[in-house]
Design an enzyme around this catalytic site. Structure first.
Site, mmCIF file in Angstrom:
data_model
loop_
_atom_site.group_PDB
_atom_site.id
_atom_site.type_symbol
_atom_site.label_atom_id
_atom_site.label_comp_id
_atom_site.label_asym_id
_atom_site.label_seq_id
_atom_site.Cartn_x
_atom_site.Cartn_y
_atom_site.Cartn_z
ATOM 1 N N HIS A 248 0.827 -1.214 0.000
ATOM 2 C CA HIS A 248 0.000 0.000 0.000
ATOM 3 C C HIS A 248 0.860 1.263 0.000
ATOM 4 O O HIS A 248 0.420 2.309 -0.475
ATOM 5 C CB HIS A 248 -0.987 -0.037 1.175
ATOM 6 C CG HIS A 248 -1.984 -1.165 1.034
ATOM 7 N ND1 HIS A 248 -2.470 -1.875 2.101
ATOM 8 C CD2 HIS A 248 -2.566 -1.701 -0.075
ATOM 9 C CE1 HIS A 248 -3.318 -2.808 1.655
ATOM 10 N NE2 HIS A 248 -3.382 -2.722 0.346
ATOM 11 N N HIS B 76 -7.761 -8.002 -7.949
ATOM 12 C CA HIS B 76 -8.037 -8.853 -6.779
ATOM 13 C C HIS B 76 -8.243 -7.906 -5.598
ATOM 14 O O HIS B 76 -7.328 -7.649 -4.822
ATOM 15 C CB HIS B 76 -6.866 -9.799 -6.518
ATOM 16 C CG HIS B 76 -6.593 -10.763 -7.637
ATOM 17 N ND1 HIS B 76 -6.056 -10.378 -8.847
ATOM 18 C CD2 HIS B 76 -6.800 -12.097 -7.718
ATOM 19 C CE1 HIS B 76 -5.947 -11.448 -9.629
ATOM 20 N NE2 HIS B 76 -6.393 -12.496 -8.970
ATOM 21 N N SER C 276 -6.924 -2.161 -0.492
ATOM 22 C CA SER C 276 -6.419 -1.407 -1.646
ATOM 23 C C SER C 276 -7.481 -0.480 -2.263
ATOM 24 O O SER C 276 -7.148 0.651 -2.651
ATOM 25 C CB SER C 276 -5.816 -2.341 -2.703
ATOM 26 O OG SER C 276 -6.677 -3.406 -3.015
ATOM 27 N N GLU D 179 -13.510 -9.041 -7.548
ATOM 28 C CA GLU D 179 -13.311 -9.912 -6.384
ATOM 29 C C GLU D 179 -14.202 -11.131 -6.551
ATOM 30 O O GLU D 179 -15.392 -10.996 -6.801
ATOM 31 C CB GLU D 179 -13.656 -9.144 -5.088
ATOM 32 C CG GLU D 179 -13.711 -9.986 -3.845
ATOM 33 C CD GLU D 179 -12.436 -10.787 -3.569
ATOM 34 O OE1 GLU D 179 -11.328 -10.220 -3.630
ATOM 35 O OE2 GLU D 179 -12.559 -12.008 -3.321
ATOM 36 N N ASP E 79 -13.623 -12.909 -12.355
ATOM 37 C CA ASP E 79 -12.209 -13.256 -12.361
ATOM 38 C C ASP E 79 -11.402 -12.028 -12.837
ATOM 39 O O ASP E 79 -11.570 -11.571 -13.974
ATOM 40 C CB ASP E 79 -12.017 -14.441 -13.315
ATOM 41 C CG ASP E 79 -10.558 -14.812 -13.499
ATOM 42 O OD1 ASP E 79 -9.689 -14.204 -12.840
ATOM 43 O OD2 ASP E 79 -10.289 -15.709 -14.315
ATOM 44 N N GLY E 80 -10.544 -11.515 -11.976
ATOM 45 C CA GLY E 80 -9.803 -10.299 -12.299
ATOM 46 C C GLY E 80 -8.848 -10.469 -13.467
ATOM 47 O O GLY E 80 -8.593 -9.517 -14.212
ATOM 48 N N ASP F 220 -3.001 -8.434 -7.360
ATOM 49 C CA ASP F 220 -2.643 -8.868 -6.002
ATOM 50 C C ASP F 220 -3.335 -10.187 -5.653
ATOM 51 O O ASP F 220 -4.153 -10.248 -4.739
ATOM 52 C CB ASP F 220 -3.083 -7.733 -5.034
ATOM 53 C CG ASP F 220 -2.744 -8.011 -3.590
ATOM 54 O OD1 ASP F 220 -1.850 -8.827 -3.332
ATOM 55 O OD2 ASP F 220 -3.401 -7.405 -2.716
HETATM 56 N N1 SAM Z 1 -5.810 -6.170 -2.960
HETATM 57 C C1 SAM Z 1 -6.387 -6.356 -1.632
HETATM 58 C C2 SAM Z 1 -5.791 -5.322 -0.703
HETATM 59 O O1 SAM Z 1 -4.622 -4.940 -0.885
HETATM 60 O O2 SAM Z 1 -6.491 -4.863 0.217
HETATM 61 C C3 SAM Z 1 -6.137 -7.740 -1.094
HETATM 62 C C4 SAM Z 1 -6.468 -8.841 -2.056
HETATM 63 S S1 SAM Z 1 -6.182 -10.456 -1.457
HETATM 64 C C5 SAM Z 1 -4.454 -10.602 -1.393
HETATM 65 C C6 SAM Z 1 -6.591 -11.426 -2.869
HETATM 66 C C7 SAM Z 1 -8.091 -11.480 -3.151
HETATM 67 O O3 SAM Z 1 -8.288 -12.048 -4.446
HETATM 68 C C8 SAM Z 1 -8.902 -12.362 -2.204
HETATM 69 O O4 SAM Z 1 -9.916 -11.593 -1.620
HETATM 70 C C9 SAM Z 1 -9.494 -13.465 -3.097
HETATM 71 O O5 SAM Z 1 -10.808 -13.845 -2.730
HETATM 72 C C10 SAM Z 1 -9.496 -12.795 -4.437
HETATM 73 N N2 SAM Z 1 -9.398 -13.680 -5.619
HETATM 74 C C11 SAM Z 1 -8.787 -14.878 -5.750
HETATM 75 N N3 SAM Z 1 -8.760 -15.265 -7.048
HETATM 76 C C12 SAM Z 1 -9.368 -14.268 -7.756
HETATM 77 C C13 SAM Z 1 -9.612 -14.042 -9.150
HETATM 78 N N4 SAM Z 1 -9.223 -14.944 -10.084
HETATM 79 N N5 SAM Z 1 -10.225 -12.898 -9.513
HETATM 80 C C14 SAM Z 1 -10.629 -11.978 -8.595
HETATM 81 N N6 SAM Z 1 -10.410 -12.133 -7.260
HETATM 82 C C15 SAM Z 1 -9.797 -13.256 -6.849
#
Ligand code: SAM
Length: 280
Positions: A19, A42, A100, A118, A143-144, A164
């Site tokens: 961050h 993500h 984030s 997400e 899916d991101g 992320d």
């Molecule tokens: N970026 C956030 C932050 O800094 O506050 C933290 C994100 S966390 C490390 C990763 C997130 O990605 C999780 O909430 C998970 O559920 C989600 N996730 C996992 N695979 C994903 C995908 N293919 N597409 C979108 N989200 C996904």
């Protein structure tokens, strides 16, 4: 299956590095009037209650933001990041840690656009509650990686990506590389930020090298190691951020704070950092 929940890790040393870099990159992009798009592939839940059961289980935040929030000797870039956390805790007691999307909202201007992806249903619900009604923000349960492919390049031709993933599945490493390869081919001028965990597994060690090959116009790599490696080979030693097309000031900004930050977040005497860049 989605097992990962960021609520267990919110505010830890890895979030601090991620961050801090994220806010500095967005500050720089905000210096030009032209609007930009930010895609957070993500996004997580968008904010975390540090007193809740998940965060309290290992209380990781105590060795991250917990070591910074009460200090009055923060170097400027760290202070900028910590001020955003303080805004989420107006009574001065650390209880909430912004995710984030919240850091992004704190720094972005009204003309910029934020797209959040997400997949976890619970985190998506929280994200929607926090950001769904905000102007210029879109929240998607999708899916991101696939979303970036379909959304890129942004119509304004100014775009930044935060990638992320949890990396609990080995496949995430390959998907990061494949998705970014395509994104950079389509839009070479974009700014791409990738967070990764520093682990004793090969995929994590090789990721920066693989990312360097995708970035002919320049990159910056920062890694902060805070925890001692254990013989069994498990555990998060630290983390890294890889930035494709970084703002030119980012290297010097980070060089000025990393010695201090590494010392403050160190969990053993061997803590260290790496800062490298390739500028063209
Ligand atoms: N970026 C956030 C932050 O800094 O506050 C933290 C994100 S966390 C490390 C990763 C997130 O990605 C999780 O909430 C998970 O559920 C989600 N996730 C996992 N695979 C994903 C995908 N293919 N597409 C979108 N989200 C996904």
């Amino acid at each position: 299956m989605l097992a990962y929940r960021h609520a267990f890790h919110a505010g830890n040393h890895a979030d601090v590095l991620k961050h801090l870099v994220f806010t500095q990159v967005l500050r720089y992009l905000g210096q030009k009037d032209k609007p930009y798009w930010l895609i957070d592939t993500h996004a997580g839940a968008g904010g975390y209650d540090l007193r809740a059961r998940h965060a309290q289980q290992h209380a990781e935040y105590l060795e991250g933001i917990g070591r910074l929030v009460l200090r009055d000797d923060l170097p400027p870039a760290v202070d900028d990041y910590v001020q955003i956390v303080r805004q989420h805790n107006p009574d001065g007691v650390l209880r909430h840690y912004p995710g984030s999307p919240a850091f992004a909202r704190a720094v972005m201007r009204p003309q910029d656009r934020l797209r959040l992806y997400e997949l976890h249903p619970t985190d998506h619900r929280q994200l929607l509650r926090r950001f769904g009604a905000q102007p210029h923000v879109e929240v998607h349960v999708a899916d991101g990686f696939a979303a970036l492919r379909s959304q890129w390049p942004p119509p304004s031709r100014r775009g930044v990506v935060l990638m992320d993933p949890p990396y609990e599945l080995k496949a995430d490493y390959g998907r990061v590389v494949a998705t970014l390869r395509e994104a950079v081919q389509r839009f070479a001028e974009g700014v791409y930020m990738v967070w990764y965990p520093q682990l004793q597994r090969l995929e994590s060690q090789q990721l920066p090298q693989r990312l360097k090959r995708l970035a002919p116009k320049g990159w910056l790599h920062v890694r902060m190691t805070v925890a001692r490696p254990v013989q069994a080979g498990f555990g998060l030693l630290g983390s890294g951020m890889f930035v494709i097309n970084p703002p030119w000031v980012l290297h010097d900004t980070l060089a000025a704070v990393l010695p201090w930050l590494t010392e403050v977040l160190a969990q053993y005497e061997g803590a260290s950092y790496l800062l490298e860049q390739h500028a063209v």
